[in-house]
Design a protein around this motif. Structure first.
Motif, PDB file in Angstrom:
ATOM      1  N   ASP A  89       0.843  -1.213   0.000  1.00 19.22           N
ATOM      2  CA  ASP A  89       0.000   0.000   0.000  1.00 19.22           C
ATOM      3  C   ASP A  89       0.864   1.244   0.000  1.00 19.22           C
ATOM      4  OD1 ASP A  89      -2.932   1.012   0.660  1.00 19.22           O
ATOM      5  OD2 ASP A  89      -1.536   2.198   1.884  1.00 19.22           O
ATOM      6  N   HIS A  90       1.903   1.244   0.863  1.00 18.35           N
ATOM      7  CA  HIS A  90       2.812   2.406   0.862  1.00 18.35           C
ATOM      8  C   HIS A  90       4.137   2.046   1.541  1.00 18.35           C
ATOM      9  CE1 HIS A  90       0.561   3.039   4.732  1.00 18.35           C
ATOM     10  NE2 HIS A  90       1.745   3.387   5.184  1.00 18.35           N
ATOM     11  N   ILE A  91       5.106   2.903   1.288  1.00 18.84           N
ATOM     12  CA  ILE A  91       6.403   2.779   1.958  1.00 18.84           C
ATOM     13  C   ILE A  91       6.552   4.019   2.836  1.00 18.84           C
ATOM     14  CG2 ILE A  91       8.913   2.727   1.649  1.00 18.84           C
ATOM     15  CD1 ILE A  91       8.340   1.258  -1.029  1.00 18.84           C
TER      16      ILE A  91
ATOM     17  N   ILE B 114       4.261   6.671  -1.532  1.00 19.65           N
ATOM     18  CA  ILE B 114       5.294   7.028  -0.562  1.00 19.65           C
ATOM     19  C   ILE B 114       4.568   7.812   0.530  1.00 19.65           C
ATOM     20  CG2 ILE B 114       7.335   8.470  -0.144  1.00 19.65           C
ATOM     21  CD1 ILE B 114       8.068   6.047  -1.757  1.00 19.65           C
ATOM     22  N   GLU B 115       4.795   7.444   1.782  1.00 24.60           N
ATOM     23  CA  GLU B 115       4.188   8.162   2.914  1.00 24.60           C
ATOM     24  C   GLU B 115       5.312   8.829   3.702  1.00 24.60           C
ATOM     25  OE1 GLU B 115       3.087   5.862   6.472  1.00 24.60           O
ATOM     26  OE2 GLU B 115       1.102   6.815   6.360  1.00 24.60           O
ATOM     27  N   LEU B 116       5.384  10.137   3.621  1.00 25.88           N
ATOM     28  CA  LEU B 116       6.362  10.859   4.455  1.00 25.88           C
ATOM     29  C   LEU B 116       5.725  11.055   5.819  1.00 25.88           C
ATOM     30  CD1 LEU B 116       7.645  13.639   1.986  1.00 25.88           C
ATOM     31  CD2 LEU B 116       8.482  11.293   2.295  1.00 25.88           C
TER      32      LEU B 116
ATOM     33  N   HIS C 258      11.133   3.847   6.972  1.00 26.09           N
ATOM     34  CA  HIS C 258      10.640   3.498   8.308  1.00 26.09           C
ATOM     35  C   HIS C 258       9.831   2.212   8.313  1.00 26.09           C
ATOM     36  CE1 HIS C 258       7.840   3.793  11.770  1.00 26.09           C
ATOM     37  NE2 HIS C 258       8.979   4.081  12.383  1.00 26.09           N
ATOM     38  N   HIS C 259       8.880   2.059   7.349  1.00 27.46           N
ATOM     39  CA  HIS C 259       8.063   0.841   7.335  1.00 27.46           C
ATOM     40  C   HIS C 259       7.510   0.553   5.938  1.00 27.46           C
ATOM     41  CE1 HIS C 259       4.976   4.004   8.070  1.00 27.46           C
ATOM     42  NE2 HIS C 259       4.171   3.224   7.402  1.00 27.46           N
ATOM     43  N   ILE C 260       7.065  -0.666   5.774  1.00 27.97           N
ATOM     44  CA  ILE C 260       6.388  -1.100   4.544  1.00 27.97           C
ATOM     45  C   ILE C 260       4.967  -1.480   4.935  1.00 27.97           C
ATOM     46  CG2 ILE C 260       6.284  -2.842   2.715  1.00 27.97           C
ATOM     47  CD1 ILE C 260       9.321  -3.045   2.839  1.00 27.97           C
TER      48      ILE C 260
ATOM     49  N   TYR D 169       6.585  -3.883   9.489  1.00 23.79           N
ATOM     50  CA  TYR D 169       5.480  -3.983   8.538  1.00 23.79           C
ATOM     51  C   TYR D 169       4.207  -3.440   9.181  1.00 23.79           C
ATOM     52  CZ  TYR D 169       8.339  -6.932   5.519  1.00 23.79           C
ATOM     53  OH  TYR D 169       9.347  -7.395   4.692  1.00 23.79           O
ATOM     54  N   GLU D 170       3.404  -2.815   8.357  1.00 25.33           N
ATOM     55  CA  GLU D 170       2.086  -2.313   8.766  1.00 25.33           C
ATOM     56  C   GLU D 170       1.049  -3.011   7.898  1.00 25.33           C
ATOM     57  OE1 GLU D 170       1.651   1.841   7.775  1.00 25.33           O
ATOM     58  OE2 GLU D 170      -0.359   1.974   8.576  1.00 25.33           O
ATOM     59  N   LEU D 171      -0.028  -3.500   8.517  1.00 24.71           N
ATOM     60  CA  LEU D 171      -1.164  -4.026   7.745  1.00 24.71           C
ATOM     61  C   LEU D 171      -2.181  -2.899   7.643  1.00 24.71           C
ATOM     62  CD1 LEU D 171      -1.684  -7.554   9.422  1.00 24.71           C
ATOM     63  CD2 LEU D 171      -0.131  -6.909   7.544  1.00 24.71           C
TER      64      LEU D 171
HETATM   65 CO   LIG Z   1       2.090   3.877   7.276  1.00 26.88          CO
END
Ligand SMILES: [Co+2]
Ligand SMILES: C[C@@H](C(=O)O)C(=O)SCCNC(=O)CCNC(=O)[C@H](O)C(C)(C)COP(=O)(O)OP(=O)(O)OC[C@H]1O[C@@H](n2cnc3c(N)ncnc32)[C@H](O)[C@@H]1OP(=O)(O)O
Length: 132
Positions: A5-7, A52-54, A76-78, A126-128
């Motif tokens: 979904d985002h990095i 991309i999530e800043l 930071h996370h995927i 990781y984030e769901l």
């Molecule tokens: Co996130």
């Protein structure tokens, strides 16, 4: 898991960094919002079939504040997009994943989110994300 979904990328100041992503890297800024539950300000940039999530900390209680203190700016996370996050949580717990909360929390865009401790996923946070 449907797709990445985002990095998530930790930055000290979104207003100072955004021009690099739009002017130098050629990405389009889609939205900026504050996520109280995580004490972050986020900016979503269009990454084609992902984002991309800043992330900028809103307070010292933010996980991003702690991350920046220890490791500085960087990846930071995927985030992985799932359907039925509650079932996915049960399945992954049964597989030995260490989830960081019992229930999903509300993340950016009102999505239901939960994180997996990086120590149980070989060094990657990781984030769901369940966008309903
Ligand atoms: Co996130
Ligand atoms: C808005 C929302 C959304 O998209 O909707 C979001 O993304 S919010 C995104 C921001 N929120 C979150 O990240 C919430 C979930 N994160 C957390 O709960 C925390 O940051 C933890 C992941 C539990 C880490 O916190 P803690 O206080 O334990 O930090 P710590 O520095 O002591 O780290 C403990 C160990 O984990 C490692 N570690 C810490 N953060 C890491 C990261 N981002 N990626 C990979 N490893 C990481 C450290 O190197 C250390 O390993 P060593 O012991 O080997 O050195």
């Amino acid at each position: 898991m449907e797709n990445v979904d985002h990095i998530g990328i930790a930055v000290r100041n979104i207003d100072e960094r955004i021009a690099y992503y739009t002017d130098v890297l050629g990405m389009n800024l889609e939205k900026v919002e504050e996520v109280e539950s995580e004490q972050v300000k986020v900016a979503f940039l269009d990454g084609g079939n992902t984002h991309i999530e800043l992330l900028e900390p809103l307070s010292e209680s933010s996980a991003i504040h702690g991350y920046l203190e220890k490791r500085g700016e960087g990846i930071h996370h995927i985030a992985l997009k799932v359907k039925g996050i509650e079932q996915e949580m049960e399945r992954m717990k049964a597989e030995g994943a260490r989830l960081l909360s019992e229930q999903p929390k509300i993340g950016a865009g009102g999505a239901k989110v939960v994180f997996i401790h990086p120590k149980s996923s070989f060094g990657v946070l990781y984030e769901l994300v369940d966008r309903g």
